[in-house]
Design an enzyme around this catalytic site. Structure first.
Site, PDB file in Angstrom:
ATOM      1  N   CYS A  73      32.309  57.911  29.425  1.00 27.05           N
ATOM      2  CA  CYS A  73      32.678  58.539  28.160  1.00 27.05           C
ATOM      3  C   CYS A  73      34.109  59.083  28.206  1.00 27.05           C
ATOM      4  CB  CYS A  73      31.699  59.661  27.829  1.00 27.05           C
ATOM      5  SG  CYS A  73      31.855  61.086  28.928  1.00 27.05           S
ATOM      6  N   ALA A  76      34.741  61.815  30.647  1.00 30.20           N
ATOM      7  CA  ALA A  76      34.852  61.300  32.019  1.00 30.20           C
ATOM      8  C   ALA A  76      36.266  60.797  32.288  1.00 30.20           C
ATOM      9  CB  ALA A  76      33.844  60.174  32.242  1.00 30.20           C
ATOM     10  N   ARG A 107      33.640  61.184  42.434  1.00 34.77           N
ATOM     11  CA  ARG A 107      34.566  60.053  42.387  1.00 34.77           C
ATOM     12  C   ARG A 107      35.272  59.781  43.715  1.00 34.77           C
ATOM     13  NH1 ARG A 107      39.654  60.107  39.678  1.00 34.77           N
ATOM     14  NH2 ARG A 107      40.415  58.090  39.009  1.00 34.77           N
ATOM     15  N   HIS A 207      41.586  58.830  28.939  1.00 37.52           N
ATOM     16  CA  HIS A 207      42.857  58.656  29.671  1.00 37.52           C
ATOM     17  C   HIS A 207      44.021  59.018  28.756  1.00 37.52           C
ATOM     18  CE1 HIS A 207      40.686  55.119  31.883  1.00 37.52           C
ATOM     19  NE2 HIS A 207      40.368  56.276  32.423  1.00 37.52           N
TER      20      HIS A 207
END
Ligand code: CFM
Length: 554
Positions: A73, A76, A107, A207
């Site tokens: 998502c 994230a 991660r 991002h």
């Protein structure tokens, strides 16, 4: 050749023996017509023309509800991917506790702990406002202020960032106003992100939002110019499994000064003066190209695409940096490092290659690794049968040359594009147009990325946002020797008897970048595909054929 039945006894089929269009039809046969039409645009048989053009692929579009996707998502992408790896910002998840907890330390982005006096490392903490029903009904701003204050009192950080989860957008908390107020009150840098999980179609939206926020609130706030002759930033390298450590080692050996990494092994101070570097290198184009573009416009810093995944790619990228600075001293030193390190890698590869030669891989990962890791497989003599990204855009597949043709849909328009102008004082073009042209002729391409498809073989299948159903079909038809994806896919794939290498977290391995990383990867792939363990395993339906009817699919 007819497409064979998908059963346990099927011998591996070579993709080149099949009509890839028929394979494509097999993948979408079971879907309702409307879904099949949509998926057909995202499954493309690769064909590279002599000028490097490739067919258009559907990407960065909504996943069809009901299909099991690999995607994450927006939250994230913003908090987990771009800002998460920075050690000394306190990242507060404004939302229910699960969003913070499940995005905590999953991660494998590593960091130096920074044990110097006054140094901070908040990586091992999970900060969240832990929203309850009360905040959902009456608003969560009060609790957010309280959380910021509590974090400040306990840790005295240099900066605090706030990440919005879905309910925050739904109830309308103004995280930005809260951050402004608390910044004023506490005198440290505090900024928020409207990165609600539902925004955009995938983590890619996150991002972009993260890039905008870091550029607005941090980049350019410290003009200290560091010592060093060849100053660079490494963008889109997140230090998964220690990759950035290996790349840093190489830079140091070459005498290249790394001002900042976005954002593996990073600190906020490094972002703040990253505009003082002289070149931006982009590893992962998808997640961070926005920062590179904005820094170029505002500060005159050119960017070039590099890749440190693969031994040859690493050597090429180091040479590119040396060529950019046009200094014989640097060129000689880079050549010296390559001459020292590359033969060791080549020796390791030559030993393993007879066992991996001709084996076949499939890669379905993220927005850059499905491309970069094809280099390492090629070095092992392996073939990439099929590959695809989860959330990349057309430029990551087809190359940036298609940027002007990309239709911006409503989901993308929802994500803010910052209007950036040259800084009246700090804009300083590092190279003039003539120098840029001369370097381009020498092979240092600026602001360019060719994309994944031009580097893949004709006839290979490129699949965007692959579904579980399509994954099962691909495996049943081709029985690849290795499948690369993530934890969500791992066990479903391994139940087919195919080893799965996680290319997100690297399972427990890494680093795989740079020269030493390449050796690690060769060994890992050799171990995985040549292990005989799967020959000894039999699923219940293989031992008792009558069960196959019960559990079998079409
Ligand atoms: Fe870039 Fe990444 Fe990737 Fe990515 Fe990611 Fe990742 Fe990835 Mo997982 S930033 S696009 S959002 S290279 S977390 S370090 S491995 S999907 S291919």
């Amino acid at each position: 050749m007819a497409i064979p039945a998908e059963d346990k006894n099927q011998v591996p089929v070579m993709l080149e023996d099949l009509d890839p269009e028929k394979v494509k039809n097999r993948l979408i046969k079971k879907y309702p017509p409307k879904v099949a039409r949509k998926r057909a645009k995202q499954i493309v048989v690769n064909k590279v023309d002599s000028d490097g053009t490739v067919p258009q692929i559907g990407s960065n579009v909504r996943t069809v509800p009901g299909l099991i996707s690999q995607r994450g998502c927006c939250y994230a992408g913003c908090k987990g991917v771009v800002l998460g790896p920075t050690r000394d910002i306190i990242n507060i998840t404004h939302g229910p506790v699960g969003c913070g907890f499940y995005s905590w330390l999953t991660r494998r982005n590593q960091t130096d702990p920074d044990t110097t006096p006054g140094g901070h490392n908040f990586m091992t903490y999970c900060f969240t406002t832990d929203m309850q029903e009360e905040e959902i009904i009456f608003g969560g701003e009060k609790k957010l202020k309280q959380a910021i204050l509590e974090a400040y009192d306990n840790f005295h950080p240099k900066a605090i960032a706030v990440f919005s989860t879905c309910p925050v957008g739904l109830i309308g908390d103004d995280v930005h106003a809260v951050c402004r107020e608390m910044k004023e009150k506490l005198g440290i840098n505090i900024f928020g992100f409207s990165c609600e999980g539902y925004k955009g179609v995938s983590q890619s939206a996150g991002h972009h939002i993260a890039n905008n926020g870091i550029f607005t609130h941090v980049v350019g706030t410290d003009d200290t110019v560091k010592a060093g002759d060849y100053k660079i930033n490494l963008l889109g390298e997140y230090n998964i499994g220690g990759d950035a450590f290996e790349i840093e080692r190489l830079f140091e050996a070459c005498g290249i000064t790394l001002v900042s990494t976005y954002s593996g092994n990073s600190s906020i101070d490094a972002f703040a003066n990253s505009h003082t570097a002289d070149l931006n290198l982009i590893m992962c184009h998808r997640s961070i190209n926005y920062v590179a573009e904005m820094m170029e416009k505002k500060y005159g810093l050119p960017w070039t695409k590099v890749n440190f995944i693969g031994a040859a790619a690493t050597a090429k990228s180091l040479r590119k940096i040396a060529a950019y600075f046009e200094d014989q001293k640097l060129i000689d030193r880079v050549e010296h490092v390559i001459a020292e390190e590359l033969p060791v890698v080549e020796k390791a590869c030559a030993e393993i290659r007879p066992r991996t030669q001709g084996k076949r891989a499939m890669l379905f990962v993220g927005g850059s690794r499905a491309h970069h890791y094809q280099e390492l497989f090629a070095e092992l003599g392996m073939k990439t049968l099929s590959a695809g990204y989860e959330f990349a855009h057309r430029d990551d597949y087809e190359g940036r040359r298609v940027l002007p043709d990309i239709k911006v849909d409503a989901d993308s328009r929802n994500i803010q594009e910052l209007q950036v102008e040259p800084d009246p004082i700090k804009f300083n073009p590092r190279k003039n147009e003539k120098e840029i042209r001369a370097l381009t002729v020498k092979g240092v391409e600026f602001a360019g990325y060719r994309g994944m498809m031009p580097e893949m073989e004709n006839g290979s299948l490129v699949i965007d946002d692959i579904s579980q159903h399509e994954t099962d079909k691909m495996i049943a038809m081709f029985k690849p020797d290795i499948f690369c994806a993530g934890i969500k896919e791992k066990y479903a794939v391994q139940k087919h008897g195919i080893p799965l290498k996680q290319l997100h977290s690297y399972d427990y391995g890494g680093p795989y970048a740079g020269f030493k990383g390449a050796i690690n990867f060769y060994k890992e792939i050799d171990r995985m595909i040549n292990s005989r363990i799967r020959d000894y395993l039999k699923a219940p339906w293989q031992k008792a054929p009558e069960l196959a009817a019960k559990y079998g699919c079409d």
